[in-house]
Design a protein around this motif. Structure first.
Motif, PDB file in Angstrom:
ATOM      1  N   PRO A 182     -18.627  43.129  38.851  1.00 37.69           N
ATOM      2  CA  PRO A 182     -19.183  41.884  38.318  1.00 37.69           C
ATOM      3  C   PRO A 182     -20.507  42.054  37.580  1.00 37.69           C
ATOM      4  O   PRO A 182     -20.987  41.119  36.958  1.00 37.69           O
ATOM      5  N   GLY A 231     -17.958  34.364  27.463  1.00 35.47           N
ATOM      6  CA  GLY A 231     -19.023  34.918  28.295  1.00 35.47           C
ATOM      7  C   GLY A 231     -19.271  36.345  27.827  1.00 35.47           C
ATOM      8  O   GLY A 231     -18.767  36.775  26.780  1.00 35.47           O
ATOM      9  N   LEU A 232     -20.044  37.114  28.614  1.00 39.09           N
ATOM     10  CA  LEU A 232     -20.349  38.484  28.193  1.00 39.09           C
ATOM     11  C   LEU A 232     -19.061  39.295  27.981  1.00 39.09           C
ATOM     12  O   LEU A 232     -18.945  40.031  26.998  1.00 39.09           O
ATOM     13  N   SER A 233     -18.081  39.142  28.882  1.00 39.79           N
ATOM     14  CA  SER A 233     -16.860  39.958  28.781  1.00 39.79           C
ATOM     15  C   SER A 233     -16.118  39.662  27.482  1.00 39.79           C
ATOM     16  O   SER A 233     -15.745  40.582  26.745  1.00 39.79           O
ATOM     17  N   ASN A 284     -15.105  39.452  34.714  1.00 42.89           N
ATOM     18  CA  ASN A 284     -15.898  40.111  35.763  1.00 42.89           C
ATOM     19  C   ASN A 284     -15.173  40.242  37.100  1.00 42.89           C
ATOM     20  O   ASN A 284     -15.765  40.718  38.053  1.00 42.89           O
ATOM     21  N   GLU A 332     -14.063  29.361  22.740  1.00 41.89           N
ATOM     22  CA  GLU A 332     -14.942  29.111  23.900  1.00 41.89           C
ATOM     23  C   GLU A 332     -15.010  27.604  24.152  1.00 41.89           C
ATOM     24  O   GLU A 332     -15.297  26.835  23.242  1.00 41.89           O
ATOM     25  N   LYS A 333     -14.781  27.241  25.395  1.00 42.67           N
ATOM     26  CA  LYS A 333     -14.699  25.824  25.742  1.00 42.67           C
ATOM     27  C   LYS A 333     -16.033  25.086  25.595  1.00 42.67           C
ATOM     28  O   LYS A 333     -16.082  23.961  25.131  1.00 42.67           O
ATOM     29  N   LEU A 366     -23.373  43.116  34.808  1.00 42.05           N
ATOM     30  CA  LEU A 366     -23.343  43.025  33.339  1.00 42.05           C
ATOM     31  C   LEU A 366     -22.929  44.353  32.726  1.00 42.05           C
ATOM     32  O   LEU A 366     -22.157  44.405  31.764  1.00 42.05           O
ATOM     33  N   GLY A 373     -21.684  32.252  28.726  1.00 42.45           N
ATOM     34  CA  GLY A 373     -21.184  32.002  30.082  1.00 42.45           C
ATOM     35  C   GLY A 373     -22.319  31.981  31.093  1.00 42.45           C
ATOM     36  O   GLY A 373     -23.281  31.215  30.947  1.00 42.45           O
ATOM     37  N   ALA A 374     -22.213  32.854  32.094  1.00 41.00           N
ATOM     38  CA  ALA A 374     -23.208  32.864  33.182  1.00 41.00           C
ATOM     39  C   ALA A 374     -24.582  33.341  32.722  1.00 41.00           C
ATOM     40  O   ALA A 374     -25.570  33.190  33.452  1.00 41.00           O
ATOM     41  N   PRO A 383     -27.900  35.865  35.722  1.00 41.19           N
ATOM     42  CA  PRO A 383     -28.427  37.224  35.863  1.00 41.19           C
ATOM     43  C   PRO A 383     -29.872  37.322  35.375  1.00 41.19           C
ATOM     44  O   PRO A 383     -30.220  36.779  34.332  1.00 41.19           O
ATOM     45  N   ASN A 384     -30.686  38.010  36.169  1.00 44.26           N
ATOM     46  CA  ASN A 384     -32.109  38.124  35.823  1.00 44.26           C
ATOM     47  C   ASN A 384     -32.461  39.521  35.340  1.00 44.26           C
ATOM     48  O   ASN A 384     -33.544  39.757  34.844  1.00 44.26           O
ATOM     49  N   SER A 385     -31.551  40.471  35.540  1.00 44.46           N
ATOM     50  CA  SER A 385     -31.805  41.839  35.072  1.00 44.46           C
ATOM     51  C   SER A 385     -30.463  42.531  34.942  1.00 44.46           C
ATOM     52  O   SER A 385     -29.456  42.058  35.458  1.00 44.46           O
TER      53      SER A 385
HETATM   54  C1  LIG Z   1     -26.160  33.234  39.751  1.00 46.88           C
HETATM   55  C2  LIG Z   1     -25.710  34.554  39.192  1.00 46.88           C
HETATM   56  C3  LIG Z   1     -26.579  35.626  39.205  1.00 46.88           C
HETATM   57  C4  LIG Z   1     -26.167  36.866  38.695  1.00 46.88           C
HETATM   58  N1  LIG Z   1     -27.066  37.904  38.663  1.00 46.88           N
HETATM   59  C5  LIG Z   1     -26.712  39.057  38.064  1.00 46.88           C
HETATM   60  C6  LIG Z   1     -27.679  40.084  37.845  1.00 46.88           C
HETATM   61  O1  LIG Z   1     -28.865  39.940  38.167  1.00 46.88           O
HETATM   62  N2  LIG Z   1     -27.274  41.230  37.235  1.00 46.88           N
HETATM   63  C7  LIG Z   1     -25.979  41.414  36.832  1.00 46.88           C
HETATM   64  O2  LIG Z   1     -25.665  42.486  36.304  1.00 46.88           O
HETATM   65  N3  LIG Z   1     -25.051  40.454  36.985  1.00 46.88           N
HETATM   66  C8  LIG Z   1     -25.385  39.273  37.580  1.00 46.88           C
HETATM   67  N4  LIG Z   1     -24.459  38.271  37.701  1.00 46.88           N
HETATM   68  C9  LIG Z   1     -23.066  38.515  37.276  1.00 46.88           C
HETATM   69  C10 LIG Z   1     -22.856  38.383  35.762  1.00 46.88           C
HETATM   70  O3  LIG Z   1     -23.730  37.437  35.225  1.00 46.88           O
HETATM   71  C11 LIG Z   1     -21.415  37.938  35.493  1.00 46.88           C
HETATM   72  O4  LIG Z   1     -20.500  38.744  36.210  1.00 46.88           O
HETATM   73  C12 LIG Z   1     -21.076  38.021  33.999  1.00 46.88           C
HETATM   74  O5  LIG Z   1     -22.035  37.373  33.210  1.00 46.88           O
HETATM   75  C13 LIG Z   1     -19.693  37.410  33.818  1.00 46.88           C
HETATM   76  O6  LIG Z   1     -19.293  37.408  32.479  1.00 46.88           O
HETATM   77  P1  LIG Z   1     -17.812  36.950  32.109  1.00 46.88           P
HETATM   78  O7  LIG Z   1     -17.738  36.858  30.646  1.00 46.88           O
HETATM   79  O8  LIG Z   1     -16.812  37.832  32.784  1.00 46.88           O
HETATM   80  O9  LIG Z   1     -17.630  35.493  32.775  1.00 46.88           O
HETATM   81  P2  LIG Z   1     -18.389  34.140  32.444  1.00 46.88           P
HETATM   82  O10 LIG Z   1     -19.811  34.381  32.165  1.00 46.88           O
HETATM   83  O11 LIG Z   1     -18.026  33.221  33.557  1.00 46.88           O
HETATM   84  O12 LIG Z   1     -17.722  33.629  31.097  1.00 46.88           O
HETATM   85  C14 LIG Z   1     -16.492  32.939  31.042  1.00 46.88           C
HETATM   86  C15 LIG Z   1     -16.479  32.060  29.795  1.00 46.88           C
HETATM   87  O13 LIG Z   1     -15.221  31.386  29.722  1.00 46.88           O
HETATM   88  C16 LIG Z   1     -15.458  30.069  29.273  1.00 46.88           C
HETATM   89  N5  LIG Z   1     -14.320  29.225  29.648  1.00 46.88           N
HETATM   90  C17 LIG Z   1     -14.028  28.711  30.863  1.00 46.88           C
HETATM   91  N6  LIG Z   1     -12.901  27.980  30.790  1.00 46.88           N
HETATM   92  C18 LIG Z   1     -12.464  28.050  29.504  1.00 46.88           C
HETATM   93  C19 LIG Z   1     -11.333  27.514  28.818  1.00 46.88           C
HETATM   94  N7  LIG Z   1     -10.420  26.744  29.419  1.00 46.88           N
HETATM   95  N8  LIG Z   1     -11.193  27.802  27.507  1.00 46.88           N
HETATM   96  C20 LIG Z   1     -12.093  28.576  26.834  1.00 46.88           C
HETATM   97  N9  LIG Z   1     -13.193  29.092  27.453  1.00 46.88           N
HETATM   98  C21 LIG Z   1     -13.366  28.841  28.768  1.00 46.88           C
HETATM   99  C22 LIG Z   1     -16.748  29.683  29.969  1.00 46.88           C
HETATM  100  O14 LIG Z   1     -17.349  28.550  29.354  1.00 46.88           O
HETATM  101  C23 LIG Z   1     -17.548  30.954  29.823  1.00 46.88           C
HETATM  102  O15 LIG Z   1     -18.284  30.993  28.628  1.00 46.88           O
HETATM  103  C24 LIG Z   1     -24.839  37.023  38.180  1.00 46.88           C
HETATM  104  C25 LIG Z   1     -23.972  35.922  38.153  1.00 46.88           C
HETATM  105  C26 LIG Z   1     -24.400  34.695  38.645  1.00 46.88           C
HETATM  106  C27 LIG Z   1     -23.467  33.504  38.566  1.00 46.88           C
END
Ligand SMILES: Cc1cc2nc3c(=O)[nH]c(=O)nc-3n(C[C@H](O)[C@H](O)[C@H](O)COP(=O)(O)OP(=O)(O)OC[C@H]3O[C@@H](n4cnc5c(N)ncnc54)[C@H](O)[C@@H]3O)c2cc1C
Length: 460
Positions: A441, A16-18, A436, A37-38, A443, A44-45, A60-62
């Motif tokens: 949480p 995901g982004l992180s 996140n 990445e699975k 971006l 990700g999100a 996320p939309n912005s």
């Molecule tokens: C509906 C929604 C709206 C949002 N709106 C906004 C917004 O407008 N503005 C904003 O700033 N933020 C927003 N957010 C928050 C932001 O999008 C997230 O906090 C951020 O994208 C999370 O990134 P991440 O990498 O931490 O987690 P994730 O995006 O959840 O990434 C985790 C990754 O791990 C992978 N994974 C899972 N299990 C495994 C495994 N066993 N092995 C290997 N890989 C695995 C997943 O496939 C995924 O790619 C929103 C979130 C959601 C859900």
């Protein structure tokens, strides 16, 4: 080239982004990074797709850029010229009260005249500087904190709706300290929010510190431009459709096994960055001793959320849609959290003569309303919004995304969760959690957290 003193090889689990941002920073600092990445795609999100001329953001939309470091990161990615700032109209936000769509006051004058709060509620707000501070070590809910300092009206018709806009969260459960650390800090440090904000401004003026002015932005093709660019330019070996098989710490480092399209692999790494959602952590294939410790980490609640993109011809909606969007407080008893006026905020979100709305359903306060069925979600949303926005007829375009486990809730007790992770990181040399559920949480928070964790690894 690997820089002297840097870990030579790093595995990142989760793209995901992180995970992508951490992998990008580590790879560009000279480490040999493998990202596992699975799913079939990274991001990700974050997911942006164009259908029938409508730009659909599934999550996320912005992005609200909150720091110069996050903005610098976009610059390093070569994305500065592609940034689209939100229209100034989007500074205006609406809130629903008694079935009316009212603008949120943005100035002192607006605060005095707004019908959102009664005269008693406004006076109560002015008493804020005289309310005694709670002990700093007390982990309070957002609802408890806001009601105590500013009164119930300000919670119901203000903060509670904002909380659902950011966390899709429940203010009775979210922790003010962990979910909104800057606000909590004003009370802890200065004893008052209004007085603290004034003192902080004076302190900054005296020291010459210029506070970063947050910037709401996206890209012409949506937020996924960011994760696509990270993946395309990361100096990392990115494996999608890859399944971790074993994660073990040995005297020589981290032994990581995984399976992907090219077969099964088992490699040694100097460090391991775990970037999957918190609910996935305990189920990863840890060696026995770590698995037992992971199982003891407190669980986080991820409520379900359904997002909808609804497209209409402009003349189908009476409301001018002249703002960021409309939040619906829980006390209004509508079964929708709110609507973002996407095509007002950024250009190119809808075909000419059309508008696009993004609707949020579910979250921690109404989890049962989130639904995987698109037609159910569309009829729920249109049923709840028609009178508020003056909508005529059916949407000409719909797209739904269901997130069964959407956003980690920084609820009261979040400190125990963070302390458990920190304990694991201390006990297991080279293990790092970057996702996140830590540092915010948003971006922009994820970019800052990934930078901080990458720096920590590189400084070891
Ligand atoms: C509906 C929604 C709206 C949002 N709106 C906004 C917004 O407008 N503005 C904003 O700033 N933020 C927003 N957010 C928050 C932001 O999008 C997230 O906090 C951020 O994208 C999370 O990134 P991440 O990498 O931490 O987690 P994730 O995006 O959840 O990434 C985790 C990754 O791990 C992978 N994974 C899972 N299990 C495994 C495994 N066993 N092995 C290997 N890989 C695995 C997943 O496939 C995924 O790619 C929103 C979130 C959601 C859900």
């Amino acid at each position: 080239m690997n820089q002297p003193g840097n870990p030579r090889s790093i595995a990142v689990i989760g793209g995901g982004l992180s995970g992508l941002a951490a992998a990008w920073r580590l790879g560009h600092a000279g480490a040999a990074v493998t990202l596992i990445e699975k799913s079939a795609r990274t991001g990700g999100a974050v997911r942006s797709e164009r259908h029938d001329g409508f730009l659909c953001e599934a999550g996320p939309n912005s992005m609200l850029l909150k720091s110069q470091l996050a903005e610098d990161f976009l610059d390093e990615l070569g994305l500065t010229s592609e940034i689209v700032d939100a229209s100034p109209v989007a500074n205006k936000r609406f809130l629903v009260k008694n079935g009316r769509v009212l603008p949120l006051p943005m100035s002192m004058g607006g605060g005095i005249t707004t019908p959102l709060y009664s005269p008693g509620g406004k006076l109560r707000l002015l008493a804020e500087p005289f309310i005694k501070a709670a002990p700093a070590d007390q982990d309070q809910s957002v609802a408890g904190f806001v009601t105590r300092r500013m009164g119930r009206q300000f919670l119901d018709y203000g903060i509670a709706a904002l909380v659902s806009g950011i966390f899709a969260g429940d203010p009775e459960k979210l922790s003010i300290r962990y979910a909104f650390p800057k606000v909590w800090n004003l009370e802890a440090r200065y004893g008052s929010l209004i007085g603290g904000a004034i003192k902080l401004r004076k302190e900054r003026k005296r020291s010459g510190e210029v506070a970063y002015k947050p910037r709401m932005m996206s890209f012409p093709d949506g937020i996924e431009t960011l994760t696509r660019r990270l993946a395309a330019t990361a100096s990392a070996d990115i494996r999608t459709d890859a399944q971790p098989l074993s994660l073990a710490r040995t005297d020589a480092g981290w032994q990581v096994g995984w399976r992907d399209a090219s077969g099964e692999h088992d490699r040694r790494f100097d460090a391991l960055v775990v970037s999957v959602p918190a609910h996935v952590n305990p189920g990863l294939p840890w060696a026995q001793e770590i698995a037992a410790e992971m199982a003891a980490v407190p669980a986080l609640y991820y409520p379900p959320v359904t997002t909808l993109v609804l497209g209409y011809r402009r003349e189908q909606i009476e409301h001018p849609l002249d703002g960021f969007g409309m939040l619906i407080p829980l006390v209004e008893k509508r079964r929708v959290l709110g609507a973002i006026f996407s095509s007002t905020i950024f250009p190119g979100r809808a075909p000419d003569g059309h508008v696009a709305l993004m609707i949020f359903i579910g979250g921690a306060t109404m989890p049962d309303c989130a639904t995987p069925g698109e037609s159910g979600a569309v009829s729920l949303a249109t049923g709840q919004l028609t009178d508020l926005l003056g909508i005529h007829g059916e949407p000409v375009f719909t797209s739904a995304t269901h997130w069964p486990l959407a956003i980690p809730q920084y609820n009261v007790g979040h400190g125990d969760f963070l302390a458990s992770l920190e304990g694991l990181e201390k006990r297991w040399e080279g293990l790092h959690f970057c996702a996140n559920y830590r540092g915010g949480p948003g971006l922009s928070d994820c970019l800052d957290s990934a930078r901080a964790i990458a720096n920590r690894i590189l400084q070891r």
